[in-house]
Structure formats: structure tokens, C-alpha cells
Design an enzyme around this catalytic site. Structure first.
Site, short mmCIF file in Angstrom:
data_model
loop_
_atom_site.label_atom_id
_atom_site.label_comp_id
_atom_site.label_asym_id
_atom_site.label_seq_id
_atom_site.Cartn_x
_atom_site.Cartn_y
_atom_site.Cartn_z
N LYS A 10 -4.60 -21.64 -18.42
CA LYS A 10 -5.09 -22.39 -17.25
C LYS A 10 -5.11 -21.47 -16.03
O LYS A 10 -4.42 -20.45 -15.99
CB LYS A 10 -4.21 -23.61 -16.95
N PRO A 93 -1.81 -13.23 -21.01
CA PRO A 93 -0.77 -12.38 -20.42
C PRO A 93 0.48 -13.20 -20.08
O PRO A 93 0.38 -14.34 -19.63
CB PRO A 93 -1.43 -11.85 -19.15
N GLY A 97 1.07 -16.53 -14.47
CA GLY A 97 0.63 -17.75 -13.79
C GLY A 97 -0.50 -18.44 -14.53
O GLY A 97 -1.22 -19.26 -13.96
N LEU A 98 -0.65 -18.10 -15.82
CA LEU A 98 -1.74 -18.69 -16.61
C LEU A 98 -1.23 -19.74 -17.59
O LEU A 98 -1.99 -20.29 -18.38
CB LEU A 98 -2.48 -17.58 -17.38
N GLY A 100 0.75 -19.65 -20.23
CA GLY A 100 0.74 -19.37 -21.67
C GLY A 100 1.88 -20.04 -22.45
O GLY A 100 1.63 -20.70 -23.45
N GLY A 101 3.11 -19.88 -21.97
CA GLY A 101 4.26 -20.46 -22.67
C GLY A 101 4.19 -21.98 -22.69
O GLY A 101 4.49 -22.62 -23.71
N SER A 102 3.79 -22.57 -21.57
CA SER A 102 3.67 -24.03 -21.49
C SER A 102 2.56 -24.53 -22.40
O SER A 102 2.69 -25.57 -23.05
CB SER A 102 3.34 -24.46 -20.05
N SER A 103 1.47 -23.76 -22.47
CA SER A 103 0.36 -24.14 -23.32
C SER A 103 0.77 -24.09 -24.79
O SER A 103 0.44 -24.99 -25.57
CB SER A 103 -0.81 -23.18 -23.08
N ASP A 135 4.57 -27.38 -16.21
CA ASP A 135 3.16 -27.13 -16.55
C ASP A 135 2.78 -27.70 -17.91
O ASP A 135 1.60 -27.71 -18.26
CB ASP A 135 2.88 -25.62 -16.58
#
Ligand code: C5P
Length: 308
Positions: A10, A93, A97-98, A100-103, A135
Site C-alpha cells: 500500500k 521493501p 512504509g508500504l 508489507g508485514g501487515s499485508s 495497518d
């Protein structure tokens, strides 16, 4: 039985800090958008336990990995004794702030909901998602959405976002806590919420630039003060954005990724070349609508298993 799922990244098109919550966390108002950039998750049912492995050394394989904790929560929710094995092909990455871990965590919740035919859906998974991190709830929905509270109160937006995105990774190691601490020592920016203006004036073909381009990230200044290399990158990104007439260029989350938004592919290509000339790599992506987020979640067979 093994199934494979996409776990998308995101960006925060805009992020405003609107106050402080009783928990000590900052209260946010943010607009999330899903990018086509994604990790791949392979989930298999095993006899017992939870096992996580990834092709990236920065991804932990113990309980500190949100995907691991998501699987444990699902075992409890489903009252199942069977185990879960998760392989992650990391492309988003880390610490950028993208999300990734939450996704990844949300993909485990959604994936096991499908695999175990629990039919919980976003509403039924919300509490578990929220307990994992601020997130994670967003990634139950995907597409364009407004996030309130810690960013975990999600209101999906029926706005179709066009445009092409150029993603630039910032330096690793920027701490979210440090950025918020630094933000807290500054006075909040006065004025009307740009996100409210955006919601009242959503992007159509005619007002794409005026609408999306007005959004800002309140954490940006704190992040740039926290990391001089990031400040240098931000200067370059803004320079290229101006030269190539990007619609929007800002930082995502609490950093350290930047993204530039363009109306046409030629301008994006030129911007990518400008960045490369300055020694900065960038990645092209597109936005993923909520419908596409659903449709593209599971990867249909045939495919060959991820290694190892
Ligand atoms: O979300 P994460 O655990 O990475 O956040 C790290 C720290 O950043 C929190 O412990 C908190 O101090 C700060 N933070 C905040 N308000 C938020 C998110 C994070 O103050 N909405």
C-alpha cells in the site's frame, strides 16, 4: 493442500495526524491505496504448529513475524489443531512504509479463512486484524480506503484511481517510533484537512491533479529531520517530480518510501530515467482497485512451489 496468495503493498496517498489517542498513539486520518507490487505467500496445512520461512533474510521466521501471529490467531479462531506452513517470497521493501508485514498478516487471515472454509470475511476477521497491528485491517479490504483512529478504522472509498506510480525506496532503518517522537515535539500544522477536501472533491478525469495532488503526509518533515539521507532523496524526488510534472509526489506512511504519480506513461519513463541518472533505482507500479484486489488474491494453479 497448498494454496498461493498475493500480498499487495500500500501507499498512503495522504496522511494527517489529527490528535493523540488515550493509548498514547497518534490519531490519524489517512487515504490508503493498493499497489500492484506484491509478495507471494504459499500456505499449506501441516500436522501441527506454525512454520514461516521467507527468501529474504530480513524477514523473521518466529513469532515476531506478523504472519506467524496471524496463523496462530486463526488456529484459535477456527479451533483447529492442524498446523500451518507459510512460505513468503518477499518483494515489498521492508520498513518502507508500504505495509508489507501487515499485508502478509492479512493475507494469512484471508487465506486461512478461505482454506478452512470459515466464511468470516472482512467483518469476521477485523478484530484479529486490529489486534495484530494498525495497518492490518486495511489489507482485509484493499483498494482506495480512508483510515481513521490508528489507521485501523477502515472506510472503503468508491473512487477509481487512475495514473501510474513510480516507487522509490528510501534508506533502511528509519524507525516509526522515532518519527512519531520527533513529530510530537512540533506543533501540529493548522488549517483545513486536505483529506476532507479530497473526499469532497474526489478525482475525476477533469480534476485528478487538483484532487490527489493536494494531499500531504504530516510525518514527512519529521522523517526528513530524522534521516538526512532521506532528506537528500526527497529533494531529488521533488526536483524530478516538478520537472516531469508529476501529479503527486510524497512519502508513504512514516517512511522511507517515496512515490510519484503520473497521468501518462511517457512522463513516468522520463522521471525513472532522471532518477537512474542520479543513481536512484525506482519501480513502476499501478493501482489495484478493490475489485481487482479480491480477484487477484489467489493465484490459480498451475504453479510450481516456492523454494526452498
Ligand atoms: O506501529 P508501530 O508499532 O510500528 O509503531 C511504533 C511506535 O510509533 C509506537 O509505539 C508509537 O510510539 C508510535 N506510533 C504513534 N501513533 C501511531 C503509530 C505509531 O504514536 N498511529
Amino acid at each position: 493442500m497448498k494454496r498461493r496468495f498475493r500480498s499487495f503493498a500500500k501507499v498512503n496517498l495522504g496522511l494527517e495526524v489529527v490528535g493523540k489517542l488515550r493509548s498514547g498513539y497518534h490519531e490519524l486520518k489517512t487515504v490508503f491505496a493498493t499497489l500492484s507490487l506484491h509478495d507471494m505467500l504459499e500456505i499449506a496445512e501441516t500436522k501441527s504448529g506454525v512454520f514461516v520461512r521467507s527468501d529474504h533474510e530480513g524477514v523473521p521466521d518466529d513469532e515476531s513475524n506478523l504472519a506467524h501471529r496471524a496463523a496462530v490467531l486463526m488456529q484459535k479462531l477456527a479451533r483447529r489443531k492442524s498446523g500451518v506452513s507459510i512460505r513468503i517470497r518477499k518483494r515489498i521493501p521492508i520498513g518502507g512504509g508500504l505495509g508489507g508485514g501487515s499485508s502478509n498478516a492479512a493475507a494469512v487471515l484471508r487465506g486461512l479463512d478461505l482454506m478452512w472454509k470459515l466464511n468470516l470475511g472482512p467483518a469476521g476477521l477485523l478484530e484479529a486484524a486490529s489486534s495484530l497491528g494498525a495497518d492490518v485491517p486495511y489489507f482485509l479490504f484493499g483498494g482506495l480506503a480512508l483510515g481513521l483512529g490508528r489507521g485501523d478504522r477502515i472506510h472503503p472509498l468508491d473512487i477509481e484511481l487512475r495514473g501510474k506510480v513510480l516507487l522509490v525506496s528510501g534508506p533502511a532503518g528509519l524507525s516509526t517510533a522515532a518519527v512519531f517522537r520527533r513529530f510530537a515535539t512540533r506543533r501540529a500544522a493548522p488549517g483545513k484537512s486536505r483529506i476532507d477536501l479530497f473526499l469532497g472533491n474526489p478525482p475525476t478525469d477533469r480534476v485528478f491533479r487538483q484532487s490527489v495532488g493536494t494531499l500531504r503526509n504530516d510525518l514527512e518533515r519529521a522523517a526528513l529531520q530524522e534521516s538526512p539521507p532521506l532528506a537528500e532523496l526527497a529533494r531529488l524526488v521533488r526536483q524530478v517530480a516538478r520537472r516531469r510534472e508529476a501529479v503527486h509526489a510524497t512519502m508513504s506512511g512514516s517512511g522511507s518510501s517515496y512515490f510519484l504519480l503520473f497521468e501518462d506513461a511517457t512522463a513516468l519513463t522520463r522521471a525513472a530515467l532522471d532518477l537512474r541518472t542520479a543513481g536512484v533505482k525506482s519501480r513502476r507500479c499501478s493501482f489495484v482497485s478493490r475489485r481487482a484486489y479480491e480477484r487477484r488474491f489467489e493465484v490459480p494453479r498451475p504453479w510450481t512451489s516456492l523454494k526452498p
